[in-house]
Design a protein around this motif. Sequence first.
Motif, PDB file in Angstrom:
ATOM      1  N   THR A  28       0.834  -1.210   0.000  1.00  0.00           N
ATOM      2  CA  THR A  28       0.000   0.000   0.000  1.00  0.00           C
ATOM      3  C   THR A  28       0.869   1.260   0.000  1.00  0.00           C
ATOM      4  O   THR A  28       0.583   2.222  -0.718  1.00  0.00           O
ATOM      5  N   VAL A  29       1.907   1.259   0.805  1.00  0.00           N
ATOM      6  CA  VAL A  29       2.813   2.416   0.867  1.00  0.00           C
ATOM      7  C   VAL A  29       3.459   2.671  -0.493  1.00  0.00           C
ATOM      8  O   VAL A  29       3.676   3.826  -0.894  1.00  0.00           O
ATOM      9  N   ASN A  30       3.746   1.599  -1.228  1.00  0.00           N
ATOM     10  CA  ASN A  30       4.395   1.727  -2.536  1.00  0.00           C
ATOM     11  C   ASN A  30       3.401   1.892  -3.685  1.00  0.00           C
ATOM     12  O   ASN A  30       3.820   1.942  -4.842  1.00  0.00           O
ATOM     13  N   PHE A  31       2.121   1.983  -3.364  1.00  0.00           N
ATOM     14  CA  PHE A  31       1.108   2.118  -4.404  1.00  0.00           C
ATOM     15  C   PHE A  31       1.229   3.507  -5.061  1.00  0.00           C
ATOM     16  O   PHE A  31       1.167   4.532  -4.367  1.00  0.00           O
ATOM     17  N   PRO A  32       1.414   3.587  -6.387  1.00  0.00           N
ATOM     18  CA  PRO A  32       1.692   4.886  -7.034  1.00  0.00           C
ATOM     19  C   PRO A  32       0.547   5.888  -6.968  1.00  0.00           C
ATOM     20  O   PRO A  32       0.795   7.101  -6.964  1.00  0.00           O
ATOM     21  N   ASP A  33      -0.693   5.424  -6.919  1.00  0.00           N
ATOM     22  CA  ASP A  33      -1.844   6.341  -6.907  1.00  0.00           C
ATOM     23  C   ASP A  33      -2.406   6.556  -5.508  1.00  0.00           C
ATOM     24  O   ASP A  33      -3.563   6.966  -5.363  1.00  0.00           O
ATOM     25  N   LEU A  34      -1.580   6.282  -4.482  1.00  0.00           N
ATOM     26  CA  LEU A  34      -2.080   6.350  -3.108  1.00  0.00           C
ATOM     27  C   LEU A  34      -2.639   7.726  -2.760  1.00  0.00           C
ATOM     28  O   LEU A  34      -3.644   7.835  -2.050  1.00  0.00           O
ATOM     29  N   PHE A  35      -2.016   8.796  -3.249  1.00  0.00           N
ATOM     30  CA  PHE A  35      -2.458  10.151  -2.934  1.00  0.00           C
ATOM     31  C   PHE A  35      -3.154  10.822  -4.123  1.00  0.00           C
ATOM     32  O   PHE A  35      -3.307  12.039  -4.148  1.00  0.00           O
ATOM     33  N   SER A  36      -3.580  10.018  -5.072  1.00  0.00           N
ATOM     34  CA  SER A  36      -4.352  10.541  -6.193  1.00  0.00           C
ATOM     35  C   SER A  36      -5.720  11.005  -5.696  1.00  0.00           C
ATOM     36  O   SER A  36      -6.398  10.273  -4.961  1.00  0.00           O
ATOM     37  N   PRO A  37      -6.151  12.236  -6.054  1.00  0.00           N
ATOM     38  CA  PRO A  37      -7.455  12.741  -5.580  1.00  0.00           C
ATOM     39  C   PRO A  37      -8.614  11.800  -5.917  1.00  0.00           C
ATOM     40  O   PRO A  37      -9.496  11.577  -5.081  1.00  0.00           O
ATOM     41  N   GLY A  38      -8.591  11.263  -7.139  1.00  0.00           N
ATOM     42  CA  GLY A  38      -9.661  10.357  -7.523  1.00  0.00           C
ATOM     43  C   GLY A  38      -9.699   9.110  -6.662  1.00  0.00           C
ATOM     44  O   GLY A  38     -10.768   8.666  -6.223  1.00  0.00           O
ATOM     45  N   PHE A  39      -8.535   8.516  -6.405  1.00  0.00           N
ATOM     46  CA  PHE A  39      -8.472   7.307  -5.583  1.00  0.00           C
ATOM     47  C   PHE A  39      -8.885   7.597  -4.143  1.00  0.00           C
ATOM     48  O   PHE A  39      -9.576   6.793  -3.514  1.00  0.00           O
ATOM     49  N   ILE A  40      -8.463   8.744  -3.617  1.00  0.00           N
ATOM     50  CA  ILE A  40      -8.838   9.107  -2.244  1.00  0.00           C
ATOM     51  C   ILE A  40     -10.349   9.273  -2.113  1.00  0.00           C
ATOM     52  O   ILE A  40     -10.954   8.837  -1.126  1.00  0.00           O
ATOM     53  N   VAL A  41     -10.984   9.867  -3.126  1.00  0.00           N
ATOM     54  CA  VAL A  41     -12.439  10.031  -3.109  1.00  0.00           C
ATOM     55  C   VAL A  41     -13.124   8.668  -3.137  1.00  0.00           C
ATOM     56  O   VAL A  41     -14.076   8.411  -2.379  1.00  0.00           O
ATOM     57  N   VAL A  42     -12.646   7.775  -4.004  1.00  0.00           N
ATOM     58  CA  VAL A  42     -13.215   6.423  -4.086  1.00  0.00           C
ATOM     59  C   VAL A  42     -13.067   5.698  -2.753  1.00  0.00           C
ATOM     60  O   VAL A  42     -14.005   5.049  -2.261  1.00  0.00           O
ATOM     61  N   LEU A  43     -11.887   5.798  -2.141  1.00  0.00           N
ATOM     62  CA  LEU A  43     -11.629   5.138  -0.861  1.00  0.00           C
ATOM     63  C   LEU A  43     -12.497   5.730   0.251  1.00  0.00           C
ATOM     64  O   LEU A  43     -12.994   5.002   1.122  1.00  0.00           O
ATOM     65  N   LEU A  44     -12.690   7.048   0.218  1.00  0.00           N
ATOM     66  CA  LEU A  44     -13.530   7.703   1.220  1.00  0.00           C
ATOM     67  C   LEU A  44     -14.978   7.229   1.123  1.00  0.00           C
ATOM     68  O   LEU A  44     -15.609   6.921   2.140  1.00  0.00           O
ATOM     69  N   PHE A  45     -15.501   7.161  -0.096  1.00  0.00           N
ATOM     70  CA  PHE A  45     -16.865   6.668  -0.289  1.00  0.00           C
ATOM     71  C   PHE A  45     -16.968   5.200   0.123  1.00  0.00           C
ATOM     72  O   PHE A  45     -17.980   4.777   0.703  1.00  0.00           O
ATOM     73  N   SER A  46     -15.930   4.427  -0.179  1.00  0.00           N
ATOM     74  CA  SER A  46     -15.921   3.014   0.188  1.00  0.00           C
ATOM     75  C   SER A  46     -16.006   2.838   1.703  1.00  0.00           C
ATOM     76  O   SER A  46     -16.790   2.025   2.208  1.00  0.00           O
ATOM     77  N   CYS A  47     -15.202   3.602   2.447  1.00  0.00           N
ATOM     78  CA  CYS A  47     -15.199   3.500   3.907  1.00  0.00           C
ATOM     79  C   CYS A  47     -16.512   3.977   4.507  1.00  0.00           C
ATOM     80  O   CYS A  47     -17.036   3.379   5.461  1.00  0.00           O
ATOM     81  N   THR A  48     -17.058   5.051   3.958  1.00  0.00           N
ATOM     82  CA  THR A  48     -18.329   5.579   4.469  1.00  0.00           C
ATOM     83  C   THR A  48     -19.477   4.602   4.212  1.00  0.00           C
ATOM     84  O   THR A  48     -20.300   4.329   5.100  1.00  0.00           O
ATOM     85  N   LEU A  49     -19.529   4.060   2.998  1.00  0.00           N
ATOM     86  CA  LEU A  49     -20.582   3.100   2.666  1.00  0.00           C
ATOM     87  C   LEU A  49     -20.433   1.817   3.479  1.00  0.00           C
ATOM     88  O   LEU A  49     -21.441   1.194   3.849  1.00  0.00           O
TER      89      LEU A  49
END
Length: 351
Positions: free
Chosen positions: A260-281
């Motif tokens: 996860t730390v080495n994931f290239p899109d870890l701080f990508s705005p789109g990925f963060i939004v997807v992850l945020l919705f995933s955690c909330t849902l």
Amino acid sequence: MSLKLSGSSENLILPVSDTPKDLDGERHYKDDEKLFKGSAMTKRGAYAAISYMSCAVLLVMFNKAALSSYNFPSANVITLLQMVCSCCFLYVLRRWRIISFAAGESLVISDNSSKFVSLKTLRHTCPLAGSYLLYMLATMESVRGVNVPMYTTLRRTTVVFTMFVEYILVAQRYTSSVIFSVGLIVFGAFIAGARDLSFDAYGYALVFTSNITTAIYLATIARIGKTSGLNSFGLMWCNGIMCGPVLLIWTLLRGDLKMTVNFPDLFSPGFIVVLLFSCTLAFFLNYNIFLNTTLNSAVTQTVCGNLKDLFTIGLGWIVFGGLPFDIWNVVGQLLGFVGSGLYAYYKLVGK
């Protein structure tokens, strides 16, 4: 959902699993709480079932986006993040006195410590955490054992295992109408996977183990939800704080956190939004699983899971594409949908 200030003697908080009790301690429902006269399901039970299916479909879409569209390497880390976020949400909501963890608990009581649940109650819910971990591990391993059509087919049989476990634990009996509708669901599942009936003893054993652990997990929710004195939020809190550390150690041992730390899109705005919705849902989904299982039954929760699969498949085909048309799969899915619909009808009218 509307909220009322906790200054009065009667508090209206977020919906929980506890229902009014009579003088003998038995749960009862007012006539106006039923969907209609003679119905076996309350309005709250119907809302819980519909809310669960809605959250489940949306969560699958966001998880699919994170794992496929962004190629995130670890589903375990997503599960861990969802659990951490769930505990954080619960802690903040309880501190702000928007929710309670115990059935009938007053929100006016001041909290002088961060311990919202007693150690005795926490020990009482240990079987819930244990069954959840078994269910989670068995489910993750079973996905690898067989192909997707066969996995979907065999997982639909979970409702049969759930009925059996409920019969063993609480001597729950079912009418012939319910048995017929469940049989139609299972028959439709095997029709849908008819072209993929390639026997794999190890893979089949993993899926059936997953079915058994799922049935035990749902039946444990139903049982502990009625004996622990906790509502749905309290059960989620206990489950999170006991399972979270175990899942963290598991991800460390497997090297998922390093990936996860080495994931290239870890701080990508789109990925963060997807992850945020995933955690909330995931938070609302887990809440609705506890609520639906305690208000209705473990079997109803399983059938709702089967029913939402049809909407998941349809929406997934529209959003992500890639699903080839197969007449037997369509017929099987429709039979499963009809069986789930019949179960819902029999549940509503009390047959």
